[in-house]
Design an enzyme around this catalytic site. Structure first.
Site, PDB file in Angstrom:
ATOM      1  N   GLY A 143       0.845  -1.191   0.000  1.00 34.82           N
ATOM      2  CA  GLY A 143       0.000   0.000   0.000  1.00 34.82           C
ATOM      3  C   GLY A 143       0.876   1.236   0.000  1.00 34.82           C
ATOM      4  O   GLY A 143       2.055   1.171   0.369  1.00 34.82           O
ATOM      5  N   PRO A 144       0.340   2.372  -0.407  1.00 33.11           N
ATOM      6  CA  PRO A 144       1.135   3.599  -0.464  1.00 33.11           C
ATOM      7  C   PRO A 144       1.523   4.106   0.919  1.00 33.11           C
ATOM      8  O   PRO A 144       0.891   3.761   1.925  1.00 33.11           O
ATOM      9  CB  PRO A 144       0.206   4.586  -1.174  1.00 33.11           C
ATOM     10  CG  PRO A 144      -1.173   4.075  -0.888  1.00 33.11           C
ATOM     11  CD  PRO A 144      -1.041   2.587  -0.866  1.00 33.11           C
ATOM     12  N   SER A 145       2.563   4.905   0.955  1.00 37.36           N
ATOM     13  CA  SER A 145       3.014   5.497   2.211  1.00 37.36           C
ATOM     14  C   SER A 145       1.895   6.337   2.824  1.00 37.36           C
ATOM     15  O   SER A 145       1.243   7.116   2.134  1.00 37.36           O
ATOM     16  CB  SER A 145       4.235   6.375   1.952  1.00 37.36           C
ATOM     17  OG  SER A 145       4.672   6.992   3.134  1.00 37.36           O
ATOM     18  N   LYS A 149      -0.766   0.787   6.608  1.00 39.19           N
ATOM     19  CA  LYS A 149      -0.485  -0.653   6.609  1.00 39.19           C
ATOM     20  C   LYS A 149       0.447  -1.032   7.758  1.00 39.19           C
ATOM     21  O   LYS A 149       0.334  -2.120   8.327  1.00 39.19           O
ATOM     22  CB  LYS A 149       0.098  -1.098   5.263  1.00 39.19           C
ATOM     23  CG  LYS A 149       1.435  -0.506   4.872  1.00 39.19           C
ATOM     24  CD  LYS A 149       1.856  -1.005   3.504  1.00 39.19           C
ATOM     25  CE  LYS A 149       3.238  -0.485   3.108  1.00 39.19           C
ATOM     26  NZ  LYS A 149       3.271   0.984   2.984  1.00 39.19           N
ATOM     27  N   GLY A 150       1.384  -0.136   8.099  1.00 35.95           N
ATOM     28  CA  GLY A 150       2.276  -0.411   9.223  1.00 35.95           C
ATOM     29  C   GLY A 150       1.509  -0.540  10.524  1.00 35.95           C
ATOM     30  O   GLY A 150       1.814  -1.386  11.369  1.00 35.95           O
ATOM     31  N   ARG A 176      23.867   1.214  10.155  1.00 37.60           N
ATOM     32  CA  ARG A 176      23.805   2.569  10.680  1.00 37.60           C
ATOM     33  C   ARG A 176      23.555   2.540  12.186  1.00 37.60           C
ATOM     34  O   ARG A 176      22.747   1.756  12.667  1.00 37.60           O
ATOM     35  CB  ARG A 176      22.682   3.353  10.001  1.00 37.60           C
ATOM     36  CG  ARG A 176      22.846   3.534   8.511  1.00 37.60           C
ATOM     37  CD  ARG A 176      21.572   4.107   7.908  1.00 37.60           C
ATOM     38  NE  ARG A 176      21.646   4.211   6.455  1.00 37.60           N
ATOM     39  CZ  ARG A 176      20.579   4.377   5.669  1.00 37.60           C
ATOM     40  NH1 ARG A 176      19.370   4.438   6.213  1.00 37.60           N
ATOM     41  NH2 ARG A 176      20.734   4.474   4.356  1.00 37.60           N
ATOM     42  N   ARG A 269       1.533  13.780   9.742  1.00 34.80           N
ATOM     43  CA  ARG A 269       2.702  13.137  10.361  1.00 34.80           C
ATOM     44  C   ARG A 269       3.790  14.150  10.660  1.00 34.80           C
ATOM     45  O   ARG A 269       4.529  14.010  11.634  1.00 34.80           O
ATOM     46  CB  ARG A 269       3.260  12.040   9.433  1.00 34.80           C
ATOM     47  CG  ARG A 269       2.290  10.915   9.203  1.00 34.80           C
ATOM     48  CD  ARG A 269       2.932   9.665   8.640  1.00 34.80           C
ATOM     49  NE  ARG A 269       3.725   9.871   7.447  1.00 34.80           N
ATOM     50  CZ  ARG A 269       4.123   8.876   6.645  1.00 34.80           C
ATOM     51  NH1 ARG A 269       3.769   7.636   6.935  1.00 34.80           N
ATOM     52  NH2 ARG A 269       4.858   9.115   5.575  1.00 34.80           N
ATOM     53  N   ARG A 280       5.592  11.600  -2.488  1.00 32.85           N
ATOM     54  CA  ARG A 280       4.877  10.434  -1.976  1.00 32.85           C
ATOM     55  C   ARG A 280       3.468  10.359  -2.567  1.00 32.85           C
ATOM     56  O   ARG A 280       2.956   9.272  -2.846  1.00 32.85           O
ATOM     57  CB  ARG A 280       4.817  10.472  -0.448  1.00 32.85           C
ATOM     58  CG  ARG A 280       6.163  10.213   0.223  1.00 32.85           C
ATOM     59  CD  ARG A 280       6.024  10.101   1.738  1.00 32.85           C
ATOM     60  NE  ARG A 280       7.298   9.949   2.398  1.00 32.85           N
ATOM     61  CZ  ARG A 280       7.968   8.804   2.520  1.00 32.85           C
ATOM     62  NH1 ARG A 280       7.447   7.698   2.000  1.00 32.85           N
ATOM     63  NH2 ARG A 280       9.123   8.758   3.145  1.00 32.85           N
ATOM     64  N   ASN A 303      -8.850   1.521   3.925  1.00 32.07           N
ATOM     65  CA  ASN A 303      -8.645   1.932   5.314  1.00 32.07           C
ATOM     66  C   ASN A 303      -9.298   3.290   5.568  1.00 32.07           C
ATOM     67  O   ASN A 303      -8.631   4.320   5.698  1.00 32.07           O
ATOM     68  CB  ASN A 303      -7.145   1.992   5.635  1.00 32.07           C
ATOM     69  CG  ASN A 303      -6.891   2.210   7.123  1.00 32.07           C
ATOM     70  OD1 ASN A 303      -7.809   2.091   7.935  1.00 32.07           O
ATOM     71  ND2 ASN A 303      -5.651   2.522   7.479  1.00 32.07           N
TER      72      ASN A 303
END
Length: 403
Positions: A143-145, A149-150, A176, A269, A280, A303
């Site tokens: 799914g797109p940013s 989905k996270g 890193r 965000r 995005r 969603n």
């Protein structure tokens, strides 16, 4: 190319049956014939163990062919037995092995082997480890940013911690900060990862800012080995690669209710610059079009309401209030006789003791059911079932599991 050993040619002329075991000065050997090719699976001795190696004899040309052997070969054992399972693979049973290491498959004409023959331009065989029991299909979520989905994945992991697990991706970039190898990523050399990509060991990969990233078959198998269902959080392009692979998975695409709502969430965000937000959004439009029309995905979720979307996700994964969140217990193991012979009845392999003393003292023989095999090289071959049965029952109808 080269000449076959004299003892090998002698046995070929005698017309030995498939899986015929030989003893030579070099150790233990099995001959398996598939079409016009004869596979010599030989064990080189090292003190009390055998290291299993493979050579091929082309009967039409009368020449040795030393194949490229892909996959991870079985570890040394006390010996082995081999027999033709189907026309595309050979079953190898290791003697005196542990319950998680007793069955291996040497693939000689599977789809994976044929693909690698075309790529490499050589004769190819591939090892695949046999595993008892089945694994739940992995879940690919794209799914797109900013679509959430996270968050949905985190909710799944929190509610069913023993049922789901993430595969650890590979990358050629350097670690890193506090990143640890094997936890955040498998950090690897570019030349090695490129070789493994060529060998078909990656489900999907991409080059980002000059570094390779990808999901290996082994990373997904490791999650299944733990008794968990693997979740893959990847983009549409990666999902397409996984769909084209041999992995059987459930593909889910998560859509926003609208582009306006997605833009609102991205801006809320507060983690990206204006340029990044616009980029995005452009990418999201393309991903949504692909997700809805590419045919890659089995399910599309919208969603709009997080709770309702999560409820729909659980439903399509077969999770409800009565779902048992505990992992399945491992199948009961039976101790196989070290010195044994193999025979085949339909899709069942009968394992019988060769030692008279053991036969007198035992009322059982063993059956390896291979009727429900899934997967294969470059991953595991799952779906094995093994059980004890009576040696006095004849024929396929007489093979029944003993309680």
């Amino acid at each position: 190319m080269g000449e076959a050993p004299a003892f090998f040619l002698d046995e070929l002329h005698k017309g030995v049956p498939n899986g015929f075991d030989l003893k030579s000065n070099g150790g233990e050997t099995a001959i398996v014939v598939v079409g016009n090719k004869t596979y010599l699976i030989g064990g080189s001795t090292n003190e009390s163990t055998f290291s299993i190696r493979v050579q091929t004899f082309d009967q039409s040309s009368g020449e040795w062919v030393y194949p490229t052997v892909l996959g991870t070969a079985p570890k040394p054992s006390k010996g082995f037995s081999a027999m033709l399972l189907n026309e595309d693979r050979i079953l190898v049973i290791k003697k005196g092995s542990t319950p998680d290491d007793f069955a291996w498959f040497l693939e000689v004409d599977t789809q994976y082997v044929r693909q690698q023959k075309k790529i490499l331009g050589t004769e190819v065989v591939a090892w695949s480890k046999g595993v008892r029991g089945k694994a739940e299909k992995p879940v690919v979520i794209s799914g797109p940013s900013g679509v959430g989905k996270g968050t949905l994945i985190s909710m799944l992991m929190k509610e069913f911690p023993s049922m789901f697990g993430f595969s650890v991706s590979h990358t050629t970039r350097a670690p890193r900060g506090m990143e640890k190898d094997g936890i955040h990523y498998h950090f690897t050399e570019r030349s090695l990862m490129e070789k493994e990509i060529q060998d078909g060991k990656f489900l999907e990969f991409a080059c980002v800012h000059g570094n390779l990233y990808g999901t290996s078959v082994e990373a997904v198998e490791v999650v299944a080995d733990e008794g968990k269902r693997c979740i893959l959080d990847i983009d549409v392009q990666g999902a397409g690669s996984v769909r084209a692979s041999s992995l059987e998975a459930i593909f889910v695409f998560v859509c926003p209710p609208s582009m306006d709502e997605l833009e609102k969430r991205l801006r809320a965000r507060g983690t990206e610059t204006e340029e990044q937000v616009l980029k995005r959004l452009r990418n999201a439009k393309v991903e949504i079009e692909q997700g809805q029309s590419s045919g890659i995905f089995d399910h599309i979720l919208y969603n709009d309401d997080l709770k309702e979307c999560y409820k729909s996700l659980k439903k399509l994964l077969g999770l409800d209030e009565s779902t048992n969140a505990a992992p399945e217990t491992a199948p009961k193991w039976v101790d196989l006789p070290v010195d044994h012979s193999l025979s085949k009845i339909d899709q069942k392999i009968v394992i019988s003791s060769r030692t008279p003393e053991l036969e007198k003292g035992s009322k059982d023989m063993f059956v390896l059911d291979v009727s429900s095999l899934k997967g294969g090289a470059p991953g595991r071959t799952r779906g094995l079932n093994i059980y004890a049965t009576s040696p006095f029952l004849d024929g396929l109808n007489g093979i029944h599991e003993l309680s």
